[in-house]
Design a protein around this motif. Structure first.
Motif, PDB file in Angstrom:
ATOM      1  N   ILE A  30       0.850  -1.205   0.000  1.00  0.00           N
ATOM      2  CA  ILE A  30       0.000   0.000   0.000  1.00  0.00           C
ATOM      3  C   ILE A  30       0.878   1.245   0.000  1.00  0.00           C
ATOM      4  N   ASN A  31       1.862   1.266   0.876  1.00  0.00           N
ATOM      5  CA  ASN A  31       2.735   2.449   0.983  1.00  0.00           C
ATOM      6  C   ASN A  31       3.561   2.673  -0.278  1.00  0.00           C
ATOM      7  N   ASP A  32       4.095   1.603  -0.866  1.00  0.00           N
ATOM      8  CA  ASP A  32       4.869   1.745  -2.105  1.00  0.00           C
ATOM      9  C   ASP A  32       4.004   2.223  -3.258  1.00  0.00           C
ATOM     10  N   ALA A  33       2.788   1.707  -3.350  1.00  0.00           N
ATOM     11  CA  ALA A  33       1.881   2.151  -4.416  1.00  0.00           C
ATOM     12  C   ALA A  33       1.580   3.642  -4.266  1.00  0.00           C
ATOM     13  N   LYS A  34       1.380   4.098  -3.049  1.00  0.00           N
ATOM     14  CA  LYS A  34       1.133   5.533  -2.808  1.00  0.00           C
ATOM     15  C   LYS A  34       2.338   6.368  -3.224  1.00  0.00           C
ATOM     16  N   LEU A  35       3.544   5.914  -2.866  1.00  0.00           N
ATOM     17  CA  LEU A  35       4.770   6.637  -3.241  1.00  0.00           C
ATOM     18  C   LEU A  35       4.893   6.794  -4.751  1.00  0.00           C
ATOM     19  N   VAL A  36       4.712   5.694  -5.461  1.00  0.00           N
ATOM     20  CA  VAL A  36       4.865   5.706  -6.922  1.00  0.00           C
ATOM     21  C   VAL A  36       3.754   6.548  -7.560  1.00  0.00           C
ATOM     22  N   ALA A  37       2.525   6.408  -7.073  1.00  0.00           N
ATOM     23  CA  ALA A  37       1.402   7.180  -7.630  1.00  0.00           C
ATOM     24  C   ALA A  37       1.620   8.684  -7.433  1.00  0.00           C
ATOM     25  N   LYS A  38       2.117   9.079  -6.284  1.00  0.00           N
ATOM     26  CA  LYS A  38       2.371  10.504  -6.027  1.00  0.00           C
ATOM     27  C   LYS A  38       3.463  11.038  -6.941  1.00  0.00           C
ATOM     28  N   LYS A  39       4.519  10.255  -7.133  1.00  0.00           N
ATOM     29  CA  LYS A  39       5.600  10.660  -8.041  1.00  0.00           C
ATOM     30  C   LYS A  39       5.073  10.791  -9.473  1.00  0.00           C
ATOM     31  N   PHE A  40       4.272   9.826  -9.895  1.00  0.00           N
ATOM     32  CA  PHE A  40       3.690   9.854 -11.240  1.00  0.00           C
ATOM     33  C   PHE A  40       2.789  11.074 -11.400  1.00  0.00           C
ATOM     34  N   LYS A  41       1.984  11.369 -10.391  1.00  0.00           N
ATOM     35  CA  LYS A  41       1.106  12.549 -10.438  1.00  0.00           C
ATOM     36  C   LYS A  41       1.929  13.828 -10.584  1.00  0.00           C
ATOM     37  N   ASN A  42       3.054  13.920  -9.877  1.00  0.00           N
ATOM     38  CA  ASN A  42       3.905  15.116  -9.945  1.00  0.00           C
ATOM     39  C   ASN A  42       4.531  15.320 -11.324  1.00  0.00           C
ATOM     40  N   LEU A  43       4.556  14.270 -12.143  1.00  0.00           N
ATOM     41  CA  LEU A  43       5.084  14.391 -13.505  1.00  0.00           C
ATOM     42  C   LEU A  43       4.024  14.908 -14.477  1.00  0.00           C
ATOM     43  N   ILE A 146       1.035  -1.663 -32.345  1.00  0.00           N
ATOM     44  CA  ILE A 146       2.136  -1.465 -31.401  1.00  0.00           C
ATOM     45  C   ILE A 146       3.134  -2.613 -31.532  1.00  0.00           C
ATOM     46  N   THR A 147       4.402  -2.243 -31.664  1.00  0.00           N
ATOM     47  CA  THR A 147       5.471  -3.237 -31.714  1.00  0.00           C
ATOM     48  C   THR A 147       6.589  -2.770 -30.785  1.00  0.00           C
ATOM     49  N   LYS A 148       7.467  -1.924 -31.275  1.00  0.00           N
ATOM     50  CA  LYS A 148       8.575  -1.433 -30.452  1.00  0.00           C
ATOM     51  C   LYS A 148       8.367   0.046 -30.198  1.00  0.00           C
ATOM     52  N   GLY A 149       8.401   0.419 -28.932  1.00  0.00           N
ATOM     53  CA  GLY A 149       8.210   1.808 -28.558  1.00  0.00           C
ATOM     54  C   GLY A 149       9.412   2.346 -27.805  1.00  0.00           C
ATOM     55  N   THR A 150       9.221   3.530 -27.243  1.00  0.00           N
ATOM     56  CA  THR A 150      10.261   4.209 -26.483  1.00  0.00           C
ATOM     57  C   THR A 150       9.877   4.206 -25.009  1.00  0.00           C
ATOM     58  N   THR A 151      10.764   3.691 -24.177  1.00  0.00           N
ATOM     59  CA  THR A 151      10.527   3.714 -22.737  1.00  0.00           C
ATOM     60  C   THR A 151      10.747   5.138 -22.249  1.00  0.00           C
ATOM     61  N   LEU A 152       9.688   5.747 -21.726  1.00  0.00           N
ATOM     62  CA  LEU A 152       9.748   7.146 -21.297  1.00  0.00           C
ATOM     63  C   LEU A 152      10.049   7.303 -19.811  1.00  0.00           C
ATOM     64  N   ILE A 153       9.392   6.512 -18.997  1.00  0.00           N
ATOM     65  CA  ILE A 153       9.461   6.691 -17.547  1.00  0.00           C
ATOM     66  C   ILE A 153       9.581   5.333 -16.870  1.00  0.00           C
ATOM     67  N   THR A 154      10.428   5.257 -15.867  1.00  0.00           N
ATOM     68  CA  THR A 154      10.411   4.137 -14.929  1.00  0.00           C
ATOM     69  C   THR A 154      10.402   4.741 -13.531  1.00  0.00           C
ATOM     70  N   ILE A 155       9.487   4.273 -12.714  1.00  0.00           N
ATOM     71  CA  ILE A 155       9.419   4.703 -11.314  1.00  0.00           C
ATOM     72  C   ILE A 155       9.328   3.442 -10.469  1.00  0.00           C
ATOM     73  N   PHE A 156      10.364   3.201  -9.669  1.00  0.00           N
ATOM     74  CA  PHE A 156      10.397   2.036  -8.791  1.00  0.00           C
ATOM     75  C   PHE A 156      10.452   2.512  -7.350  1.00  0.00           C
ATOM     76  N   PRO A 157       9.712   1.856  -6.457  1.00  0.00           N
ATOM     77  CA  PRO A 157       9.657   2.299  -5.061  1.00  0.00           C
ATOM     78  C   PRO A 157      11.032   2.495  -4.403  1.00  0.00           C
ATOM     79  N   LYS A 158      11.965   1.602  -4.671  1.00  0.00           N
ATOM     80  CA  LYS A 158      13.272   1.691  -4.009  1.00  0.00           C
ATOM     81  C   LYS A 158      13.987   3.001  -4.340  1.00  0.00           C
ATOM     82  N   ASP A 159      13.683   3.592  -5.495  1.00  0.00           N
ATOM     83  CA  ASP A 159      14.316   4.852  -5.890  1.00  0.00           C
ATOM     84  C   ASP A 159      13.689   6.061  -5.201  1.00  0.00           C
TER      85      ASP A 159
END
Length: 161
Positions: A30-43, A146-159
């Motif tokens: 729950i806490n990690d999902a909140k962290l990642v969601a907040k970071k994503f929202k700030n983007l 969709i086949t090959k795209g560009t990875t734009l964002i990675t957000i992992f809790p440990k970061d």
């Protein structure tokens, strides 16, 4: 342009005698999902719609994101095809999406998500961790292409800790 934001469900608990689909999130999940969601929202990312696996852990993660991103629950739909661990069913679902949607979020499972972000994106990711988010953009107008795209964002809790 089509954009997919993959979010793996939060860390789940194994301490209950329930089916795989019914396993709940741990407090850490729950806490990690909140962290990642907040970071994503700030983007300031915007999605047209979200889809979740019917598994309790994925659905709970999707509701955390939906609330933090300030969407109502009409923004979210549960899709059985996302309860997939190989990625085949998820990819088939993605290729069948309505072309009026340009940017979607999906909540699901490994190994499907790690396989798909490596197949579809241009950055190798050894493992999408629980509550991990990976966004990939495709230079197409039709989901079926969709086949090959560009990875734009990675957000992992440990970061974020």
């Amino acid at each position: 342009m089509k954009t997919i934001t993959f979010i793996r469900h939060g860390k789940s608990s194994w301490e209950y005698q329930v089916s795989d689909k019914d396993r709940p999130l741990k407090e850490r999940g729950i806490n990690d999902a909140k962290l990642v969601a907040k970071k994503f929202k700030n983007l300031n990312n915007k999605s047209d719609f979200a889809y979740s696996s019917p598994a309790n852990r994925a659905l709970h993660t999707s509701i955390i994101f939906t609330r933090i991103l300030e969407h109502n629950l009409d923004f979210l739909k549960v899709v059985e095809a996302l309860y997939d661990f190989s990625g085949e069913s998820v990819l088939k679902f993605l290729k069948s999406l309505d072309n009026n949607l340009d940017s979607i979020m999906i909540f699901g499972h490994n190994y499907a998500f790690t396989t798909l972000v490596n197949t579809l994106g241009d950055d190798y990711i050894e493992n999408v961790p629980t509550s991990g988010l990976v966004q990939i953009k495709f230079d197409v107008t039709n989901w079926n292409n969709i086949t090959k795209g560009t990875t734009l964002i990675t957000i992992f809790p440990k970061d974020l800790k």
